[in-house]
Design a protein around this motif. Sequence first.
Motif: not given
Lengths: 375, 342
Positions: B270-276, B286-295, B318-329
């Motif tokens: 089972i491959r896992i996708v997560s957020i945070d 690093v242990d290979g248990k999660i595929e990708v984490v969206v920051e 600007p009225a809306r500023v998005e925080s700097k976020e990455g997608v980490f594989t």
Amino acid sequence: MPPTVARLAGHRLFWPLALLAALLVTNVAYTPDFFSIQIRDGHLFGSLVDILRLGSPLLLVALGMTLVIAIGGIDLSVGAVVAISGAVACLNISDLADQQSVGGVVVAVLLALGVCVALGVWNGVLVAGIGMQPIIATLILMVAGRGVAQMITSGRIVTVNSEPYHLIGGGYELGLPLSVVIAAAVLVLTGLVVRRTALGLLLESVGGNREASRLVGIRARGLTIAVYAFCALCAAGAGLMVSSNVAAADGNNAGLWIELDAILAVVIGGTSLTGGRFHLGGTAIGALVIQTLSTTVYTVGVPPESTLVFKALVVMAVCLLQSPAFRAKVLSRKLPRRSDTGVGAPAAGTATSTGSSRSSTPASAAQSPKEATTL
Amino acid sequence: MSLTATTPARPRTRKTAATLLAVALCMSLAACGGAGKKAPAGSGTDANGAKKLVFGFSQVGSESGWRAANTKSIQDAAKAAGFELKFSDAQQKQENQIAAIRTFIQQKVDVIGFSPVVVTGWDTVLKEAKAAGIPVILTDRAIDTQDKTLYKTFIGSDFVKEGTAAGQWLVDAEKSGTGTVNIAELEGTTGSAPAIDRKKGFEDLVLKDPRFKLVADQTGDFTRAKGKEVMTAFLKAHKDINILFAHNDDMAMGAIQAIEEAGLKPGKDIRIVSIDGVKDAFQAMVDGKIEVVVECNPLIGPQVMDLVRKLKDKAEVPARVESKEGVFTKDKAAAELPNRQY
């Protein structure tokens, strides 16, 4: 209705058990191998084992709650105690130089249990010593305790990586989950102590009338404090199981609302909330019903937004079915002429919060719907 | 009643004692809350004797590790920028936040920032701030109001985008695949903004393709224990789950334990996708248990201070500023792990 069936149906545990069976069977419709139990990695593995394992913490908390309710009290603080117990144990283990050392883990566990017993004594003293209403006295610890748990963990989730600690909630002994063994042992021991000695009678007496009990020479105050301490000890055990199972202590969420589930388990088991009598076996069934209900929600695929309503409907059904007054009213309409044998069942019509257990004869209510309404 | 009548003095003393105790408790609780609200007594001037910029910030509370990291980031960034920070913890209560904002207005701070507990009910207090000429920044969570001039800017994560990013990874990963992909979803607390938006972002993208099937979906309340419990049941009921999408890392961590206890290999069966993007999740990658984490980045302090400076200088923001976020594989996890602060 044949007499044996009627007698069975009149037993106070009949309806909770029937519901438990119905829930289990429902699961089979969605998961055909629901009842299959295999041996995997040298231990039992299967959905039924999961239900027992995940239900153990609730069973333990509900056991303590049963005795507190039996003496006419209530303990809202058990959820906070669950959180504190896990937090104290995990924090101490995470500070160990060697997390695998059995000695260190034992000390951490004893420390957690000790802290929680002290909290239970605090509850007991507020109730019996100062004379506060139990619901208010334990509300204090319910609110403050969660804050204390978060202070202990500094608002973080403390993770541990300790094999000996993981045994408590996630380990196996003789092929059985250790948490189930612990919960069953506490259930049996408590049952023996309260039913094979006069203790159970004394507790019921205090629950029935504290002042009268005191006047006949029962040390109501000491008993009350001891029962609150026991309840906190049970909650502490549950806290260890919960945190050990996920190898982390979450001060914010561990044991959240478990006090309500525990009270519900006690009620489903046929213990009256007004105190004065209790049924440990019923509580165990009640806890299993609640855990099975959760599992059913996951397996059947109830949408998350309707989960709570679904649970509420099931719980409402079991509470209504258990009430002799309700049964008499509804069932006797369907079966207008019930024979005398059915009515003669020794209905230990304790049941639910209607308090109808005190009213003398639920059996007579079964004879006439009109009487039932006046009960 | 006759029983108590024989000892008339005792019930009364008991009652008095109980009342006294309750009052004492209330007072001590109030005192604790008050202490948290008190602004740190700063000198108000920097080393050169010039007047420091004063930034009043009202935080939601301290409910999670994520929030603790958010608080620390704001405090550190304010210090680094040389601002005087008046910090208040609302302990998850709107009335505390409103009181804090009013205090900031009375203290005539230069800029007010807050992370709103709930979305509505802010108009009155924000009008007071506007009348006092103090600009307001919303962080992390938005508010619902007709009058968009009540605040200058909103900086924070876009939860829908986070869900979409998680879905995009899955679509890309399965580009060459042909078979059906069975997905299990662990949702956050029912009704919370991140749970609703992450679900929407993910499902709107992924379920367009009929190859992707959502076989199981349930709330895990954003916690490890619930995540584990729900996943345990999922695994018994559905033998064919390929992908797990968890709305936060804690539930993913719990689910990993459930998967391993069922004798399966996370990352393989089972491959896992997560957020945070908490530290534990990076370790799991690093242990290979999660595929990708969206920051979902709590470390928005420097960006907030930047906006504070601009607002003080009356510059346009600007009225809306998005925080700097990455997608980490998985492959980027080892390099990023030492940088994780929470």
